[in-house]
Design a protein around this motif. Structure first.
Motif, PDB file in Angstrom:
ATOM      1  N   ALA A 110      42.524  44.947  55.037  1.00 47.18           N
ATOM      2  CA  ALA A 110      41.571  45.253  54.251  1.00 47.18           C
ATOM      3  C   ALA A 110      42.149  46.029  53.107  1.00 47.18           C
ATOM      4  O   ALA A 110      41.650  45.636  51.919  1.00 47.18           O
ATOM      5  CB  ALA A 110      40.483  46.029  54.942  1.00 47.18           C
ATOM      6  N   ASN A 111      42.934  46.842  53.181  1.00 46.19           N
ATOM      7  CA  ASN A 111      43.515  47.824  52.284  1.00 46.19           C
ATOM      8  C   ASN A 111      44.172  46.606  51.206  1.00 46.19           C
ATOM      9  O   ASN A 111      44.281  46.731  49.882  1.00 46.19           O
ATOM     10  CB  ASN A 111      44.658  48.802  52.671  1.00 46.19           C
ATOM     11  N   LEU A 112      45.057  45.524  51.959  1.00 45.73           N
ATOM     12  CA  LEU A 112      45.612  44.621  51.051  1.00 45.73           C
ATOM     13  C   LEU A 112      44.713  43.956  49.991  1.00 45.73           C
ATOM     14  O   LEU A 112      44.743  43.774  48.834  1.00 45.73           O
ATOM     15  CB  LEU A 112      46.573  43.774  51.737  1.00 45.73           C
ATOM     16  N   ALA A 113      43.643  43.599  50.627  1.00 43.02           N
ATOM     17  CA  ALA A 113      42.715  42.708  50.024  1.00 43.02           C
ATOM     18  C   ALA A 113      42.175  43.757  48.721  1.00 43.02           C
ATOM     19  O   ALA A 113      41.800  43.055  47.793  1.00 43.02           O
ATOM     20  CB  ALA A 113      41.322  42.401  51.087  1.00 43.02           C
ATOM     21  N   ALA A 114      41.944  44.777  48.919  1.00 41.45           N
ATOM     22  CA  ALA A 114      41.305  45.752  47.857  1.00 41.45           C
ATOM     23  C   ALA A 114      42.252  45.724  46.974  1.00 41.45           C
ATOM     24  O   ALA A 114      41.856  45.935  45.577  1.00 41.45           O
ATOM     25  CB  ALA A 114      41.062  47.341  48.616  1.00 41.45           C
ATOM     26  N   VAL A 115      43.517  45.919  47.158  1.00 40.82           N
ATOM     27  CA  VAL A 115      44.442  45.928  45.993  1.00 40.82           C
ATOM     28  C   VAL A 115      44.536  44.416  45.313  1.00 40.82           C
ATOM     29  O   VAL A 115      44.529  44.529  44.074  1.00 40.82           O
ATOM     30  CB  VAL A 115      46.097  46.156  46.376  1.00 40.82           C
ATOM     31  N   LEU A 116      44.601  43.486  45.986  1.00 41.59           N
ATOM     32  CA  LEU A 116      44.386  42.060  45.556  1.00 41.59           C
ATOM     33  C   LEU A 116      43.360  41.886  44.439  1.00 41.59           C
ATOM     34  O   LEU A 116      43.333  41.554  43.602  1.00 41.59           O
ATOM     35  CB  LEU A 116      44.544  41.204  46.419  1.00 41.59           C
ATOM     36  N   LYS A 117      42.329  42.496  45.153  1.00 40.57           N
ATOM     37  CA  LYS A 117      40.829  42.435  44.288  1.00 40.57           C
ATOM     38  C   LYS A 117      40.901  43.077  42.935  1.00 40.57           C
ATOM     39  O   LYS A 117      40.330  42.550  42.048  1.00 40.57           O
ATOM     40  CB  LYS A 117      39.669  42.838  45.172  1.00 40.57           C
ATOM     41  N   GLU A 118      41.436  44.360  42.959  1.00 41.36           N
ATOM     42  CA  GLU A 118      41.626  45.070  41.692  1.00 41.36           C
ATOM     43  C   GLU A 118      42.464  44.362  40.784  1.00 41.36           C
ATOM     44  O   GLU A 118      42.196  44.575  39.559  1.00 41.36           O
ATOM     45  CB  GLU A 118      42.148  46.401  42.141  1.00 41.36           C
ATOM     46  N   ALA A 119      43.384  43.502  41.157  1.00 45.69           N
ATOM     47  CA  ALA A 119      44.076  42.666  40.228  1.00 45.69           C
ATOM     48  C   ALA A 119      43.550  41.226  39.726  1.00 45.69           C
ATOM     49  O   ALA A 119      44.237  40.598  39.189  1.00 45.69           O
ATOM     50  CB  ALA A 119      45.435  42.614  40.671  1.00 45.69           C
ATOM     51  N   GLY A 120      42.253  40.931  40.437  1.00 46.07           N
ATOM     52  CA  GLY A 120      41.653  39.529  40.138  1.00 46.07           C
ATOM     53  C   GLY A 120      42.206  38.564  41.017  1.00 46.07           C
ATOM     54  O   GLY A 120      42.042  37.390  40.901  1.00 46.07           O
ATOM     55  N   CYS A 121      42.614  39.182  42.293  1.00 50.39           N
ATOM     56  CA  CYS A 121      43.345  38.166  43.250  1.00 50.39           C
ATOM     57  C   CYS A 121      42.573  38.137  44.351  1.00 50.39           C
ATOM     58  O   CYS A 121      41.777  39.115  44.677  1.00 50.39           O
ATOM     59  CB  CYS A 121      44.977  38.330  43.315  1.00 50.39           C
ATOM     60  N   THR A 122      43.143  37.112  45.519  1.00 49.84           N
ATOM     61  CA  THR A 122      42.491  36.961  46.634  1.00 49.84           C
ATOM     62  C   THR A 122      43.833  36.542  47.463  1.00 49.84           C
ATOM     63  O   THR A 122      44.808  36.315  47.053  1.00 49.84           O
ATOM     64  CB  THR A 122      41.288  35.875  46.752  1.00 49.84           C
ATOM     65  N   PHE A 123      43.647  36.467  48.860  1.00 53.11           N
ATOM     66  CA  PHE A 123      44.521  35.739  49.572  1.00 53.11           C
ATOM     67  C   PHE A 123      45.058  34.237  49.134  1.00 53.11           C
ATOM     68  O   PHE A 123      46.101  34.113  49.565  1.00 53.11           O
ATOM     69  CB  PHE A 123      44.274  35.995  51.153  1.00 53.11           C
ATOM     70  N   ASP A 124      44.086  33.801  48.661  1.00 52.94           N
ATOM     71  CA  ASP A 124      44.573  32.338  48.183  1.00 52.94           C
ATOM     72  C   ASP A 124      45.707  32.366  47.092  1.00 52.94           C
ATOM     73  O   ASP A 124      46.270  31.326  46.836  1.00 52.94           O
ATOM     74  CB  ASP A 124      43.278  31.411  47.579  1.00 52.94           C
ATOM     75  N   ASP A 125      45.882  33.585  46.404  1.00 57.21           N
ATOM     76  CA  ASP A 125      46.679  33.720  45.415  1.00 57.21           C
ATOM     77  C   ASP A 125      48.162  34.216  45.762  1.00 57.21           C
ATOM     78  O   ASP A 125      49.083  34.129  45.160  1.00 57.21           O
ATOM     79  CB  ASP A 125      46.193  34.606  44.145  1.00 57.21           C
ATOM     80  N   VAL A 126      48.161  34.706  47.137  1.00 54.55           N
ATOM     81  CA  VAL A 126      49.444  35.244  47.900  1.00 54.55           C
ATOM     82  C   VAL A 126      50.369  33.895  47.933  1.00 54.55           C
ATOM     83  O   VAL A 126      49.975  32.956  48.558  1.00 54.55           O
ATOM     84  CB  VAL A 126      49.198  35.908  49.031  1.00 54.55           C
TER      85      VAL A 126
END
Length: 132
Positions: free
Chosen positions: A58-74
């Motif tokens: 969840a903490n990772l998802a919050a960082v990704l979201k702040e940059a306009g990313c999701t797990f699909d972009d990892v």
């Protein structure tokens, strides 16, 4: 050299400031995310291991979201485990639930003996989507 383009999820800047690192750094179309752990709002470790792993994601998802990313972009994942043989049975289903469908990102799992009071940490590199 250009100044680092730091990314911080809302509400957690104080934790990064205390420890003097950025949640993520944007470089071109890549996002390099620092290791995320299952920390509660006050920065303390979640004692229940499964909840700690879910909170790290969840903490990772919050960082990704702040940059306009999701797990699909990892594109690349590194996880750190204090007792991988014992913990993998708990981690595996959470991992699959969070990461989604194939094709899966690269993944390296590393056994370690210290994570500052935590038992699981996850860091990633993501490609930042281009605006439509």
């Amino acid at each position: 050299m250009a100044k680092r383009d730091a990314i911080f999820p809302a509400g957690r800047q104080a934790l990064y400031e205390i420890n003097r690192y950025s949640a993520a750094i944007r470089s071109g179309d890549l996002l390099f995310v620092s290791g995320q752990v299952g920390s509660r709002e006050d920065g303390s470790p979640e004692p229940d291991f499964a909840k700690q792993v879910r909170l790290a994601f969840a903490n990772l998802a919050a960082v990704l979201k702040e940059a306009g990313c999701t797990f699909d972009d990892v594109v690349d994942v590194t996880t750190f485990h204090t007792d991988p043989a014992r913990q993998w049975e708990t981690i595996a289903p959470i991992r699959l639930e969070e990461i989604g469908e194939p094709p899966y990102p690269n993944w390296t799992a590393v056994g370690v003996n210290w994570l500052a009071g935590f038992d699981f940490e996850i860091k990633v590199i993501a490609r930042i989507p281009r605006p439509a």
